[in-house]
Scaffold this motif. Sequence first.
Motif, PDB file in Angstrom:
ATOM      1  N   ALA A   1      37.712  47.881 -67.094  1.00 50.94           N
ATOM      2  CA  ALA A   1      37.801  49.078 -66.258  1.00 50.94           C
ATOM      3  C   ALA A   1      38.900  48.952 -65.204  1.00 50.94           C
ATOM      4  CB  ALA A   1      36.455  49.308 -65.569  1.00 50.94           C
ATOM      5  N   ARG A   2      39.401  50.102 -64.818  1.00 45.11           N
ATOM      6  CA  ARG A   2      40.264  50.156 -63.633  1.00 45.11           C
ATOM      7  C   ARG A   2      39.425  50.773 -62.523  1.00 45.11           C
ATOM      8  NH1 ARG A   2      44.509  48.267 -64.927  1.00 45.11           N
ATOM      9  NH2 ARG A   2      45.021  48.202 -67.144  1.00 45.11           N
TER      10      ARG A   2
ATOM     11  N   PRO B   1      28.709  53.907 -65.984  1.00 43.57           N
ATOM     12  CA  PRO B   1      29.478  52.670 -66.230  1.00 43.57           C
ATOM     13  C   PRO B   1      29.516  51.747 -65.005  1.00 43.57           C
ATOM     14  CG  PRO B   1      30.729  54.634 -66.870  1.00 43.57           C
ATOM     15  CD  PRO B   1      29.486  55.113 -66.191  1.00 43.57           C
ATOM     16  N   TRP B   2      29.423  52.337 -63.820  1.00 47.45           N
ATOM     17  CA  TRP B   2      29.557  51.494 -62.631  1.00 47.45           C
ATOM     18  C   TRP B   2      28.384  50.522 -62.491  1.00 47.45           C
ATOM     19  CZ3 TRP B   2      25.615  51.776 -59.168  1.00 47.45           C
ATOM     20  CH2 TRP B   2      24.829  52.941 -59.177  1.00 47.45           C
ATOM     21  N   VAL B   3      27.236  50.852 -63.098  1.00 42.99           N
ATOM     22  CA  VAL B   3      26.104  49.922 -63.016  1.00 42.99           C
ATOM     23  C   VAL B   3      26.450  48.626 -63.727  1.00 42.99           C
ATOM     24  CG1 VAL B   3      23.713  49.531 -63.665  1.00 42.99           C
ATOM     25  CG2 VAL B   3      24.438  51.796 -62.890  1.00 42.99           C
ATOM     26  N   LEU B   4      26.986  48.750 -64.949  1.00 41.31           N
ATOM     27  CA  LEU B   4      27.388  47.568 -65.698  1.00 41.31           C
ATOM     28  C   LEU B   4      28.470  46.806 -64.944  1.00 41.31           C
ATOM     29  CD1 LEU B   4      27.316  45.826 -68.210  1.00 41.31           C
ATOM     30  CD2 LEU B   4      28.941  47.376 -69.276  1.00 41.31           C
ATOM     31  N   LEU B   5      29.448  47.555 -64.433  1.00 38.64           N
ATOM     32  CA  LEU B   5      30.551  46.932 -63.706  1.00 38.64           C
ATOM     33  C   LEU B   5      30.018  46.130 -62.520  1.00 38.64           C
ATOM     34  CD1 LEU B   5      33.635  46.838 -63.712  1.00 38.64           C
ATOM     35  CD2 LEU B   5      33.603  48.706 -62.056  1.00 38.64           C
ATOM     36  N   ALA B   6      29.097  46.732 -61.783  1.00 36.93           N
ATOM     37  CA  ALA B   6      28.545  46.049 -60.604  1.00 36.93           C
ATOM     38  C   ALA B   6      27.778  44.802 -61.026  1.00 36.93           C
ATOM     39  CB  ALA B   6      27.625  47.006 -59.842  1.00 36.93           C
TER      40      ALA B   6
ATOM     41  N   ALA C   1      29.033  41.234 -59.674  1.00 34.47           N
ATOM     42  CA  ALA C   1      28.266  40.705 -58.545  1.00 34.47           C
ATOM     43  C   ALA C   1      28.246  39.173 -58.480  1.00 34.47           C
ATOM     44  CB  ALA C   1      26.849  41.267 -58.566  1.00 34.47           C
ATOM     45  N   PRO C   2      27.886  38.472 -59.582  1.00 34.48           N
ATOM     46  CA  PRO C   2      27.820  37.006 -59.447  1.00 34.48           C
ATOM     47  C   PRO C   2      29.146  36.350 -59.059  1.00 34.48           C
ATOM     48  CG  PRO C   2      26.691  37.725 -61.437  1.00 34.48           C
ATOM     49  CD  PRO C   2      27.421  38.912 -60.901  1.00 34.48           C
ATOM     50  N   PRO C   3      30.265  36.640 -59.790  1.00 35.76           N
ATOM     51  CA  PRO C   3      31.503  35.973 -59.374  1.00 35.76           C
ATOM     52  C   PRO C   3      31.961  36.384 -57.979  1.00 35.76           C
ATOM     53  CG  PRO C   3      31.930  37.488 -61.201  1.00 35.76           C
ATOM     54  CD  PRO C   3      30.459  37.383 -61.045  1.00 35.76           C
ATOM     55  N   LEU C   4      31.755  37.646 -57.627  1.00 33.03           N
ATOM     56  CA  LEU C   4      32.201  38.071 -56.294  1.00 33.03           C
ATOM     57  C   LEU C   4      31.367  37.437 -55.203  1.00 33.03           C
ATOM     58  CD1 LEU C   4      33.280  41.795 -56.306  1.00 33.03           C
ATOM     59  CD2 LEU C   4      34.626  39.703 -56.256  1.00 33.03           C
ATOM     60  N   LEU C   5      30.063  37.335 -55.455  1.00 32.78           N
ATOM     61  CA  LEU C   5      29.208  36.681 -54.470  1.00 32.78           C
ATOM     62  C   LEU C   5      29.649  35.237 -54.277  1.00 32.78           C
ATOM     63  CD1 LEU C   5      25.546  37.887 -55.073  1.00 32.78           C
ATOM     64  CD2 LEU C   5      26.884  37.980 -52.962  1.00 32.78           C
ATOM     65  N   TRP C   6      29.875  34.561 -55.403  1.00 32.66           N
ATOM     66  CA  TRP C   6      30.275  33.148 -55.317  1.00 32.66           C
ATOM     67  C   TRP C   6      31.576  33.004 -54.534  1.00 32.66           C
ATOM     68  CZ3 TRP C   6      28.065  28.576 -57.191  1.00 32.66           C
ATOM     69  CH2 TRP C   6      28.874  27.452 -57.060  1.00 32.66           C
ATOM     70  N   LEU C   7      32.622  33.737 -55.004  1.00 35.12           N
ATOM     71  CA  LEU C   7      33.925  33.590 -54.360  1.00 35.12           C
ATOM     72  C   LEU C   7      33.888  34.105 -52.931  1.00 35.12           C
ATOM     73  CD1 LEU C   7      36.243  34.551 -57.331  1.00 35.12           C
ATOM     74  CD2 LEU C   7      36.056  32.331 -56.247  1.00 35.12           C
ATOM     75  N   GLY C   8      33.136  35.182 -52.729  1.00 37.76           N
ATOM     76  CA  GLY C   8      33.072  35.753 -51.382  1.00 37.76           C
ATOM     77  C   GLY C   8      32.391  34.814 -50.407  1.00 37.76           C
ATOM     78  N   VAL C   9      31.239  34.276 -50.813  1.00 46.22           N
ATOM     79  CA  VAL C   9      30.493  33.415 -49.894  1.00 46.22           C
ATOM     80  C   VAL C   9      31.138  32.045 -49.790  1.00 46.22           C
ATOM     81  CG1 VAL C   9      28.299  32.261 -49.488  1.00 46.22           C
ATOM     82  CG2 VAL C   9      28.334  34.634 -50.285  1.00 46.22           C
ATOM     83  N   VAL C  10      31.312  31.390 -50.947  1.00 46.47           N
ATOM     84  CA  VAL C  10      31.784  30.007 -50.918  1.00 46.47           C
ATOM     85  C   VAL C  10      33.236  29.931 -50.470  1.00 46.47           C
ATOM     86  CG1 VAL C  10      32.222  27.941 -52.294  1.00 46.47           C
ATOM     87  CG2 VAL C  10      30.168  29.285 -52.696  1.00 46.47           C
ATOM     88  N   TYR C  11      34.093  30.765 -51.066  1.00 49.36           N
ATOM     89  CA  TYR C  11      35.512  30.581 -50.794  1.00 49.36           C
ATOM     90  C   TYR C  11      35.991  31.338 -49.561  1.00 49.36           C
ATOM     91  CZ  TYR C  11      40.321  29.514 -51.621  1.00 49.36           C
ATOM     92  OH  TYR C  11      41.597  29.039 -51.470  1.00 49.36           O
ATOM     93  N   VAL C  12      35.807  32.648 -49.575  1.00 53.11           N
ATOM     94  CA  VAL C  12      36.270  33.424 -48.416  1.00 53.11           C
ATOM     95  C   VAL C  12      35.488  33.016 -47.170  1.00 53.11           C
ATOM     96  CG1 VAL C  12      36.543  35.723 -47.474  1.00 53.11           C
ATOM     97  CG2 VAL C  12      36.972  35.332 -49.878  1.00 53.11           C
ATOM     98  N   GLY C  13      34.182  32.777 -47.352  1.00 55.23           N
ATOM     99  CA  GLY C  13      33.373  32.312 -46.227  1.00 55.23           C
ATOM    100  C   GLY C  13      33.950  31.044 -45.627  1.00 55.23           C
ATOM    101  N   SER C  14      34.368  30.122 -46.509  1.00 54.53           N
ATOM    102  CA  SER C  14      34.941  28.866 -46.022  1.00 54.53           C
ATOM    103  C   SER C  14      36.277  29.092 -45.330  1.00 54.53           C
ATOM    104  CB  SER C  14      35.133  27.894 -47.177  1.00 54.53           C
ATOM    105  OG  SER C  14      33.924  27.647 -47.801  1.00 54.53           O
ATOM    106  N   LEU C  15      37.087  29.993 -45.893  1.00 56.18           N
ATOM    107  CA  LEU C  15      38.376  30.266 -45.254  1.00 56.18           C
ATOM    108  C   LEU C  15      38.170  30.816 -43.846  1.00 56.18           C
ATOM    109  CD1 LEU C  15      40.627  31.848 -48.035  1.00 56.18           C
ATOM    110  CD2 LEU C  15      40.995  29.710 -46.839  1.00 56.18           C
TER     111      LEU C  15
ATOM    112  N   LEU D   1      32.131  36.591 -66.698  1.00 57.53           N
ATOM    113  CA  LEU D   1      31.675  37.848 -66.094  1.00 57.53           C
ATOM    114  C   LEU D   1      32.841  38.569 -65.422  1.00 57.53           C
ATOM    115  CD1 LEU D   1      28.247  36.843 -64.514  1.00 57.53           C
ATOM    116  CD2 LEU D   1      28.635  38.375 -66.445  1.00 57.53           C
ATOM    117  N   ALA D   2      33.596  37.816 -64.626  1.00 56.82           N
ATOM    118  CA  ALA D   2      34.710  38.441 -63.916  1.00 56.82           C
ATOM    119  C   ALA D   2      35.720  38.996 -64.912  1.00 56.82           C
ATOM    120  CB  ALA D   2      35.378  37.422 -62.992  1.00 56.82           C
TER     121      ALA D   2
END
Lengths: 268, 314
Positions: free
Chosen positions: A93-94, B26-31, B35-49, A85-86
Amino acid sequence: MHSDRAPLMLKVAAVAGLAFLHLPILLIFLYAFTTEERTYQFPPPGLTLKWFGVAWERPDIWPPLYLSLKVAAISTALALVLGTLAAAAMARARFFGRDSISLLVILPIALPGIITGMSLRSAFAIADIPFSTLTIVLGHATFCVVIVYNNAVARFRRLGGSMLEASADLGANGFQTFRFVILPNLGSALLAGGMLAFALSFDEVIVTTFTAGQQSTLPIWMLNELVRPRQRPVTNVVAIVVFAATFVPILIAYTLTRGGADTAGGGK
Amino acid sequence: MSAALEPAHPPRGPGDRLTGLFWRRPWVLLALLLAPPLLWLGVVYVGSLVALLWQSFYSIDEFSGMVVPELTLKTYAELLRPSNADVILRTATMAAAVTLASAVLAFPIAYYAARYAKGRWKAAFYLGVMLPLWSSYLVKVYAWKLILAKEGIVTWAFEGLGAGNLLNAVLAIPVIGGNSLSTSYMGTFLVFLYVWLPFMILPMQASLERVPATMLEASSDLGARPGQTFRHVILPLAMPGVIAGSIFTFSLTLGDYIIPQIVGSSRLFIGQAVYTLQGTAGNIPLAAAFAVVPILIMLVYLAVARRLGAFDAL
């Protein structure tokens, strides 16, 4: 003319360097056959095959092996979804914040494992989360995402936009394009990334020691044996298994992506 | 514009309608993708940091041994105590030594692979570096425990060559010596060097591949001896790769705790301090503060590297 043949000294140094990287592993194999179980005596006083049988019978090896396989399988599956996904988003896109996101994806592998481990440990302590298989998976999936991402993003870049446009022009909707155009092209890169992620998770010890609590994965079992050895050659037998479990996937991953600029494993 | 892009056929189902939506916005698809990878990394990783940073500002009650959840700088002050500062200095010195040595050792391999190896040899060199990089970390460390043990192959080789006294003389050197190689700093250094070397070779090789052969010919045509060409042409052009590799070797050495635990003297490195403090000692705040140290050192390291222009050519 500046010769195209390497100076002898350089050649010798390069080959010696490669030998330095490979010879130590061979000793692991040799010591699995030694008859001496209390010391690391060299040369081994005698050779035997009995340790493979002994290792097979040892009941304390199997549960860690199952746990390691389970954790690696779940983490790889999660990483495949999240990493793809990432990569799909970053390749197409940029947008504002793109660089920060790519940094965020790389970070878990760029910072030393102990920081990831200690961070998760702190978070579990603050949120009062008890250790479980899930806590191990949380750590592993986080750094496995990077591996899948690296492989997938390189393939997306090579895929380019024209094929997707052609698919849309021929009347396919986004899902059909994904199913019939993107997935077949992405397949081998994902397989390679998945293999590498599996190998990395199966072998991981630094983060795991912080997130496992009392549970024991195979690398943690090995670590305990290194600190307090019992039957030393048995540890070697397990080491050979772990070595094979990481060696075979990386060879397959290499074969799958050979020849491209995106050859697997360039950044661990 | 929209009229020109009207599809030739009417939408047939939800898949088509969604595709239409993604096309218009296009931003709908992008979001949805992000969303899933950012949520994961944001919560699990950045949250832990963040949790790590937060914990490092807690302190521990000296009498009860309980964590006091109030923000304070007390724990960081403890890092400056001589015994703790020693741990940091020791780790940083080891990281610097390992980085320098791996740059020296990596150069011939990287240079040969980049400039002279062709076809099958090139693939062989690539695999020859990749396989050790990816093969099991613990197995590699274990192999060195076998090699460096007092009764192991190194001692055997030295005695076989009649140089047993030389080994003993080396081990008798204060500080870096010890009872055997596997209980000395020298042993720790060798294992670090072995385990992180591929991380130096790969980026170095990548930057050496970009040095044009014509430039080396020009240098020798202008009368430079090989040493001068190396000093004034190859080295500056290879520098970005060296810096990139050194970031790996330096940061990995700073954070490792398994290697000095398996092979080395009993004196602690940062990683070991973190591990023992969070485990048996139960002092999570001090462990967290110790873990922040490598982050800070790496930030300074990266800033200096950027100052020196190491990233310009990347």
